[in-house]
Design a protein around this motif. Structure first.
Motif, PDB file in Angstrom:
ATOM      1  N   HIS A 173       0.794  -1.260  -0.003  1.00  0.00           N
ATOM      2  CA  HIS A 173       0.071  -0.017  -0.183  1.00  0.00           C
ATOM      3  C   HIS A 173       0.819   1.358   0.063  1.00  0.00           C
ATOM      4  CE1 HIS A 173      -3.443  -2.443   1.877  1.00  0.00           C
ATOM      5  NE2 HIS A 173      -2.946  -2.834   0.758  1.00  0.00           N
ATOM      6  N   TYR A 176       2.839   1.546  -3.740  1.00  0.00           N
ATOM      7  CA  TYR A 176       2.085   1.532  -4.718  1.00  0.00           C
ATOM      8  C   TYR A 176       0.900   2.483  -4.627  1.00  0.00           C
ATOM      9  CZ  TYR A 176       4.983  -2.488  -6.193  1.00  0.00           C
ATOM     10  OH  TYR A 176       5.760  -3.387  -6.319  1.00  0.00           O
ATOM     11  N   ALA A 177       0.252   2.381  -3.685  1.00  0.00           N
ATOM     12  CA  ALA A 177      -1.310   3.255  -3.443  1.00  0.00           C
ATOM     13  C   ALA A 177      -0.926   4.509  -2.877  1.00  0.00           C
ATOM     14  CB  ALA A 177      -1.867   2.443  -2.702  1.00  0.00           C
ATOM     15  N   ARG A 242      -6.938   6.884  -0.663  1.00  0.00           N
ATOM     16  CA  ARG A 242      -7.377   7.174  -2.163  1.00  0.00           C
ATOM     17  C   ARG A 242      -8.587   6.721  -2.529  1.00  0.00           C
ATOM     18  NH1 ARG A 242      -3.698   2.893  -5.726  1.00  0.00           N
ATOM     19  NH2 ARG A 242      -5.018   2.933  -7.623  1.00  0.00           N
ATOM     20  N   ASP A 250      -9.693   5.036 -12.731  1.00  0.00           N
ATOM     21  CA  ASP A 250      -8.527   4.325 -12.001  1.00  0.00           C
ATOM     22  C   ASP A 250      -8.748   2.945 -12.013  1.00  0.00           C
ATOM     23  OD1 ASP A 250      -6.775   3.311 -10.138  1.00  0.00           O
ATOM     24  OD2 ASP A 250      -7.190   4.563  -8.732  1.00  0.00           O
ATOM     25  N   ALA A 252      -7.733   0.224 -10.459  1.00  0.00           N
ATOM     26  CA  ALA A 252      -7.394  -0.585  -9.335  1.00  0.00           C
ATOM     27  C   ALA A 252      -8.429  -0.396  -8.384  1.00  0.00           C
ATOM     28  CB  ALA A 252      -5.879  -0.470  -8.974  1.00  0.00           C
ATOM     29  N   HIS A 256      -9.489  -2.453  -4.594  1.00  0.00           N
ATOM     30  CA  HIS A 256      -9.231  -1.823  -3.415  1.00  0.00           C
ATOM     31  C   HIS A 256     -10.343  -1.854  -2.568  1.00  0.00           C
ATOM     32  CE1 HIS A 256      -4.929  -0.886  -3.562  1.00  0.00           C
ATOM     33  NE2 HIS A 256      -5.152  -0.091  -4.911  1.00  0.00           N
ATOM     34  N   SER A 308      -2.626  -4.587  -6.212  1.00  0.00           N
ATOM     35  CA  SER A 308      -1.268  -3.934  -6.285  1.00  0.00           C
ATOM     36  C   SER A 308      -0.721  -3.995  -7.431  1.00  0.00           C
ATOM     37  CB  SER A 308      -0.664  -4.726  -5.255  1.00  0.00           C
ATOM     38  OG  SER A 308      -1.165  -4.519  -3.798  1.00  0.00           O
ATOM     39  N   ASP A 311      -1.795  -1.284  -9.615  1.00  0.00           N
ATOM     40  CA  ASP A 311      -1.005  -0.131  -9.263  1.00  0.00           C
ATOM     41  C   ASP A 311       0.316  -0.092  -9.870  1.00  0.00           C
ATOM     42  OD1 ASP A 311      -3.348   1.089  -8.138  1.00  0.00           O
ATOM     43  OD2 ASP A 311      -2.765   0.426  -6.195  1.00  0.00           O
ATOM     44  N   ARG A 315       0.797   2.895 -12.169  1.00  0.00           N
ATOM     45  CA  ARG A 315       1.184   3.965 -11.332  1.00  0.00           C
ATOM     46  C   ARG A 315       2.678   4.133 -11.275  1.00  0.00           C
ATOM     47  NH1 ARG A 315      -2.547   6.191  -7.604  1.00  0.00           N
ATOM     48  NH2 ARG A 315      -0.861   6.355  -5.870  1.00  0.00           N
ATOM     49  N   TYR A 319       4.998   6.374  -8.507  1.00  0.00           N
ATOM     50  CA  TYR A 319       6.063   5.634  -7.421  1.00  0.00           C
ATOM     51  C   TYR A 319       7.521   5.715  -7.944  1.00  0.00           C
ATOM     52  CZ  TYR A 319       5.435   1.178  -9.993  1.00  0.00           C
ATOM     53  OH  TYR A 319       5.529   0.163 -10.802  1.00  0.00           O
TER      54      TYR A 319
END
Length: 364
Positions: A173, A176-177, A242, A250, A252, A256, A308, A311, A315, A319
């Protein structure tokens, strides 16, 4: 000669068909013998017993039958995987989850370069921690009925699995989040705090188990649930923020939401034995709240892993800019530190158990 061969062709084909049918028949006969072979492998396996025939620390509330007798051979407990008792479904739920997780890891290994991409290491930690907690859970429910000492040993290992999975969730988390603002505000404390909370979770669960029948039930649940809930709230805070600001583009976010929903559901069933309280004695084999906890926790894990992974793919620019070059290696080191800390806690609590058992033996 060609006409002769043509005349012989039906005979040859008939022979081949009969041979094939014979092989299939033999195979079916062998399959039908499997149950008898399993029975012959353990001809003296005793039947299950009632709650009054096992010590108090083995008894579960509202579960009256289906307990396995103590002090049997290891083979008995391993072979009980294929027998009906009150832990059968608990074993198989996480055993199947473990096998599915192995398949998922193999899929990810084909898509992710775990060896050369440090940014993938948090995802690998999440996978390994998921495999570990499911394997330790299988061992606890399958082998924890041998004796009082092994009961505590395997369930303490189960709590180690839960604690290190808690850390695996945190690192995925946070890596990546997380968004940029939260990362800047918690950069130096998030993962060290996650390590400490994981160890506290392990300690709380072990202590609650150690005092299983000397403290009121609600006190034991507080010892086990409160540290884990605090850890979950901290570890999932990047996801919570988030989801409060989620957008439809988004990919993901749905997973989530799924992992949060499944986790809250499984936390409810872990804390409150609702089903067996409403139907005492009717959930001795199937329908227990802990079985539902296992299923919901596995669903939570698969949602979390896929979220994950999405992400990790979508993302990457965010990150990669946030995390410094050595962050992934540092988080791997903290994972090892978490394992060591939980192992020391387990060894300490197991020593206390041995002292109590030795005192019981001497006092007889």
């Amino acid at each position: 000669k060609p006409p002769l061969l043509i005349c012989q062709l039906p005979t040859v084909m008939a022979t081949m068909v009969m041979e094939s049918i014979g092989r299939v028949f033999i195979s079916l006969q062998q399959i039908r013998q499997v149950p008898r072979l399993l029975t012959d492998a353990a001809p003296s396996m005793p039947d299950t017993v009632t709650d009054s025939e096992v010590p108090a620390y083995f008894r579960e509330r509202y579960i009256f039958t289906g307990y396995r007798p103590l002090e049997q051979s290891w083979r008995y407990y391993f072979l009980s995987l294929f027998r009906r008792h009150n832990e059968t479904v608990n074993v198989w739920t996480h055993l199947l989850a473990f096998l599915l997780l192995l398949g998922r890891l193999r899929q990810l290994a084909d898509m992710v370069d775990f060896s050369n991409d440090p940014h993938s290491w948090p995802l690998l930690i999440l996978m390994l921690s998921s495999l570990t907690y499911s394997a330790f859970s299988v061992a606890a429910h399958l082998l924890g009925g041998k004796s009082e000492l092994f009961h505590y040993l395997f369930y303490f290992l189960d709590y180690v699995g839960v604690a290190q999975y808690q850390y695996g969730s945190a690192v995925a988390h946070f890596y990546y989040a997380v968004d940029e603002t939260m990362y800047r505000n918690t950069q130096g404390i998030f993962m060290p705090a996650a390590t400490i909370l994981s160890c506290l979770s392990c300690l709380g669960c072990c202590y609650g188990k150690y005092c299983n029948h000397t403290l009121p039930c609600w006190v034991r649940k507080v010892c086990q649930v409160v540290p884990s809930m605090l850890g979950y709230m901290w570890d999932s805070s990047p996801v919570a923020k988030r989801l409060l600001l989620w957008s439809s583009d988004d990919p993901a976010v749905a997973y989530h939401f799924g992992q949060v929903g499944f986790f809250l559901s499984c936390a409810f069933f872990f804390t409150f034995p609702l089903v067996e309280r409403c139907l005492p004695g009717r959930c001795d084999f199937v329908g227990q709240s802990h079985q539902m906890f296992h299923v919901l926790l596995s669903c939570c894990t698969f949602c979390q892993i896929h979220a994950s992974y999405l992400d990790y793919v979508h993302r990457r620019q965010l990150y990669s800019n946030l995390h410094e070059k050595g962050d992934a290696a540092l988080f791997v080191g903290l994972y090892m530190l978490t394992l060591v800390g939980c192992a020391l806690i387990t060894a300490f609590m197991l020593r206390k158990v041995k002292l109590v058992l030795d005192f019981k033996i001497k006092s007889k």
